[in-house]
Design an enzyme around this catalytic site. Structure first.
Site, PDB file in Angstrom:
ATOM      1  N   GLU A   2      -1.886  -5.599   5.857  1.00  0.00           N
ATOM      2  CA  GLU A   2      -1.234  -6.672   6.467  1.00  0.00           C
ATOM      3  C   GLU A   2      -1.869  -7.780   6.989  1.00  0.00           C
ATOM      4  OE1 GLU A   2       3.004  -4.371   7.504  1.00  0.00           O
ATOM      5  OE2 GLU A   2       1.412  -4.096   8.988  1.00  0.00           O
TER       6      GLU A   2
ATOM      7  N   GLU B 194      11.312   1.754  15.595  1.00  0.00           N
ATOM      8  CA  GLU B 194      11.738   0.433  15.099  1.00  0.00           C
ATOM      9  C   GLU B 194      12.783   0.264  14.237  1.00  0.00           C
ATOM     10  OE1 GLU B 194       7.829  -0.491  13.424  1.00  0.00           O
ATOM     11  OE2 GLU B 194       8.748  -2.255  12.498  1.00  0.00           O
TER      12      GLU B 194
ATOM     13  N   ASN C 246      -3.057  -3.834  15.298  1.00  0.00           N
ATOM     14  CA  ASN C 246      -3.261  -5.069  15.097  1.00  0.00           C
ATOM     15  C   ASN C 246      -4.003  -5.461  16.293  1.00  0.00           C
ATOM     16  OD1 ASN C 246      -1.748  -5.217  12.680  1.00  0.00           O
ATOM     17  ND2 ASN C 246       0.179  -5.369  14.019  1.00  0.00           N
TER      18      ASN C 246
ATOM     19  N   ARG D   6       6.750  -3.556  18.825  1.00  0.00           N
ATOM     20  CA  ARG D   6       7.850  -2.302  18.633  1.00  0.00           C
ATOM     21  C   ARG D   6       8.091  -1.675  19.558  1.00  0.00           C
ATOM     22  NH1 ARG D   6       8.913  -5.614  14.524  1.00  0.00           N
ATOM     23  NH2 ARG D   6       7.578  -5.648  12.922  1.00  0.00           N
TER      24      ARG D   6
ATOM     25  N   GLU E 217       0.592  10.484  11.333  1.00  0.00           N
ATOM     26  CA  GLU E 217       1.161   9.418  12.340  1.00  0.00           C
ATOM     27  C   GLU E 217       2.719   9.188  12.294  1.00  0.00           C
ATOM     28  OE1 GLU E 217      -0.953   5.603  12.083  1.00  0.00           O
ATOM     29  OE2 GLU E 217       1.117   4.439  12.478  1.00  0.00           O
TER      30      GLU E 217
ATOM     31  N   ASP F 211       7.167   3.443   5.232  1.00  0.00           N
ATOM     32  CA  ASP F 211       7.017   2.621   6.402  1.00  0.00           C
ATOM     33  C   ASP F 211       8.065   3.269   7.764  1.00  0.00           C
ATOM     34  OD1 ASP F 211       5.939   1.559   8.770  1.00  0.00           O
ATOM     35  OD2 ASP F 211       6.263  -0.514   7.927  1.00  0.00           O
TER      36      ASP F 211
ATOM     37  N   LYS G 274       0.882   7.688   7.869  1.00  0.00           N
ATOM     38  CA  LYS G 274       2.311   7.899   8.215  1.00  0.00           C
ATOM     39  C   LYS G 274       3.084   8.949   7.565  1.00  0.00           C
ATOM     40  CE  LYS G 274       2.759   3.145   9.374  1.00  0.00           C
ATOM     41  NZ  LYS G 274       3.589   1.770   9.533  1.00  0.00           N
TER      42      LYS G 274
END
Ligand code: BDP
Length: 730
Positions: free
Chosen positions: A318, A420, A237, A195, A414, A392, A387
């Protein structure tokens, strides 16, 4: 022969002269240097002559008392900034003189110690800037309890001059409202930035630790200037390899560069690292072997980086590994890692962005469902990072119900600085207004006035830790952020982290002055563009509370028709709920009832069609296409109007920018102009594709005067952007 030789020499001399003249002309004709955005808001361009004389009188020498690398960095930055702004080198002095700027702490400076300044309440990072008379001399002092406060004070004084405010008669005290003010880099170890739309990762693991690119220092200067004090170097990730000695040596090099600027490094840690690196058969947080492994790993990291900040963890989200793989809770996992860091003063930042394949609940509900039952179970050095919205990072979302719901847990914010879901680097969208909206939202957790900002800065629940983080938008592009205007979002992130109650407009204005110039004919139009820009994106992408209509995977461009992905909640069609009769996601009691996760006052407002407001209508309600809004129009007509308005707003931005031609340096001007042209094309694409699709559901005519999409729906559906930048899996 002789004559000929002489003639030749004369010819040569003449040619030489012509060349010299030509060169001189070229040098004069070219600007001193082309501005490409590298200098960010730290351009330090000369202030205008009359003001310059006044500033010079108050900035004649720099008297820096202290020997630490941080005081040296502060003094160096002050000298550099003043040289640019005042057009002359300001020398370092050894004693008090008229017009001196005195820097130090009570510990580092006998002069400051002697003054008995009111430094209480400023903490480690606060500062005081004061104009005083010392031994008959006029002096500006910048004092803090610790060196880093002095550094922040220096940047504040520079900002005053950069924005052309007076620096006489000063008595200014300030301290950050949030403890951890962070940037999370989603950078993979191969330098691909997930992103990211600004080039490769800034961290060149290949040439570190031997080669220390001066750019690392410039990055740290920029961060320090806005108060950022923590950087997560790698993607959430995460790859366990970052915890190996090979990388830790390089992490150490970066930490050493950032330290003088008040910045600590953090790493994203992969939860199953004991298995991936340690050859353990399990990563169960309650298994003593696992606990020992993490303790040893923490000890090892602190040998490289004695002030290591801690771990950021994305677990059971995820597809990432996490404690639930071993039938343990998020609290079990977070506390085990926090235990390993505690003796070194580190923290665990545990992300609440979770949704699971096994859970068929409305995605909105899942973070709350998983975390709320764990209230009171997290260690003091764990911060749960939430977040801003429950879905999202969409162009507009209501605040996540976790803010306000867990008074005994450290809850951090966050935000996503990288855009993105707001047009990547090419769309001009100032996120300050979005963050202001999120932070000013009232959770009603302790009655009216319990804003998200007060949860985040710790003033509502008085927890031991506070945090505001942003997913960084930087890369190795010359302009750092992929576009000139995206620098404003990096800048704003720091300012909101410092003070979550700051005004988005004030931040935009400071940034515009420092980045483009103080001329009101420049500042006003630019601030105007910025303030309306995010609403324009909402209008041409996801008006009236729509969300997650982006194309699959890369999220570049519209894909509202997508309905064939394996998980229900990966599909835009799931989020907009559109069909022949109507549109919207019913999150009231007749639907997923996600509103019950809010305090009753908030649930009532969002749950009621009369009070929900247009901005969140389709986020919380499914309504018929013919449902009438306060504007007097039906939902269908209003959608078309908003989509079209978004495109018009971009056109207006282009006109405003064109009006600045000649006032802005050519390279930056041209880049912005080109990007705005892209934005207009893409806003039109969004509008047309969405209208074509939604019309296929509503089967209603367009309101009078609104142009039909340029192509039919199939044309938009056939667009394939699989090579769009910033994808998760390159
Ligand atoms: C999503 C991004 C994905 C991130 C995820 C996260 O598309 O790349 O990994 O957020 O926050 O928005 O973990």
């Amino acid at each position: 022969m002789a004559d000929g030789a002489e003639e030749g020499m004369i010819m040569q001399a003449a040619t030489g002269l012509r060349l010299l003249l030509g060169l001189a002309f070229l040098l004069l004709a070219r600007p001193a240097f082309a501005e490409d955005g590298y200098d960010l808001w730290l351009r330090y361009q000369p202030v205008e002559a009359p003001a310059q004389a006044r500033y010079r009188a108050s900035a004649a020498t720099i008297l820096a008392q202290g020997t630490s690398p941080t005081v040296a960095a502060a003094a160096g930055e002050l000298q550099r900034g003043l040289a640019g702004l005042l057009g002359r080198q300001v020398p370092f002095g050894r004693q008090v003189a008229d017009g001196a700027i005195l820097l130090g702490t009570p510990a580092s400076s006998p002069l400051i110690r002697g003054l008995n300044l009111p430094l209480q309440g400023l903490g480690r990072e606060g500062f005081l800037i004061r104009s005083v008379a010392l031994g008959g001399c006029r002096v500006t002092l910048i004092a803090g309890n610790e060196d880093v406060g002095v550094l922040y004070g220096v940047f504040r004084l520079l900002r005053l001059i950069q924005t052309q405010q007076p620096i006489v008669g000063l008595d200014l005290r300030d301290a950050p409202h949030v403890q951890l003010r962070m940037l999370d880099h989603w950078d993979n170890l191969d330098r691909h930035v997930v992103r990211g739309y600004a080039g490769l990762s800034l961290w060149d693991w290949q040439t570190l630790p031997r080669f220390r690119d001066p750019r690392y220092t410039d990055y740290a200067r920029a961060d320090a200037s806005i108060g950022i004090n923590g950087i997560v170097l790698n993607n959430v990730n995460s790859n366990a390899d970052v915890l190996t000695p090979h990388f830790l040596e390089r992490v150490k090099a970066l930490a050493d560069i950032f330290r003088p600027w008040g910045i600590r490094v953090y790493l994203s840690a992969r939860f199953n690292a004991p298995m991936a690196l340690g050859a353990l058969p399990t990563a169960d947080p309650l298994d003593p072997r696992v606990q020992t492994w993490w303790r040893a790993k923490a000890d090892e990291i602190y040998r490289y980086v004695p002030d290591f900040g801690g771990f950021l963890v994305k677990a059971n989200s995820e597809g990432t590994p996490g404690p639930q793989d071993f039938h343990r809770t998020h609290a079990d996992g977070a506390n085990m890692m926090a235990e390993a860091l505690a003796q070194h003063g580190g923290v665990v930042i545990w992300r609440a962005f979770v949704y699971s394949a096994a859970n068929n609940e409305d995605r909105f509900r899942q973070a709350y469902s998983e975390f709320h039952p764990l209230e009171g179970q997290f260690r003091d050095n764990v911060i749960v990072q939430v977040k801003n919205g429950p879905i999202d990072f969409q162009p507009r979302e209501p605040f996540s119900p976790l803010f306000g719901a867990m008074p005994r847990t450290n809850i951090g914010m966050e935000f996503q600085v990288t855009k993105e879901y707001l047009g990547f680097n090419t769309h001009l969208a100032y996120l300050g207004t979005m963050w202001e909206e999120a932070l000013r939202a009232d959770t009603y957790a302790r009655g009216q006035g319990s804003t998200v900002a007060r949860v985040v800065d710790g003033s509502l629940f008085h927890g031991p830790r506070s945090l505001l983080a942003g997913v960084a938008n930087t890369g190795n592009d010359r302009n750092w952020s992929g576009s000139q205007f995206d620098q404003a979002n990096w800048y704003a992130l720091g300012r909101f982290a410092w003070d979550p109650n700051v005004s988005a407009r004030a931040v935009a204005e400071d940034w515009a002055r420092m980045t483009w110039g103080n001329d009101p004919a420049i500042v006003q139009p630019i601030v105007g563009m910025m303030m309306g820009s995010r609403q324009a994106v909402v209008d041409y992408m996801t008006p009236l509370g729509l969300h997650h209509l982006m194309a699959t995977g890369h999220h570049y461009g519209p894909g509202p028709w997508i309905d064939n992905l394996e998980r229900r909640d990966w599909n835009p069609a799931y989020f907009h709920g559109g069909n022949r009769e109507g549109i919207g996601f019913d999150r009231t009691a007749s639907g997923s009832n996600a509103i019950e996760q809010y305090a009753p006052e908030v649930a009532r407002r969002f749950g009621n069609l009369a009070t929900v407001g247009d901005d969140y209508l389709l986020f919380f309600h499914h309504v018929p296409w013919t449902y009438r809004l306060d504007t007097g129009r039906t939902v269908w007509d209003e959608l078309v109007v908003r989509y079209s308005r978004g495109v018009d707003e971009v056109r207006a931005m282009r006109r405003t920018w064109a009006g600045l031609a000649g006032r802005i340096d050519p390279q930056r001007y041209a880049e912005v102009a080109g990007f705005l042209a892209i934005q207009e094309d893409e806003a039109q694409w969004w509008r047309d594709a969405c209208i074509a699709y939604f019309q296929s559901l509503s089967r209603l005519p367009l309101p009078a005067g609104y142009a039909p999409p340029a192509h039919d729906l199939a044309w938009y559906q056939a667009i394939d952007n699989r090579y769009a930048p910033g994808r998760d899996q390159p």
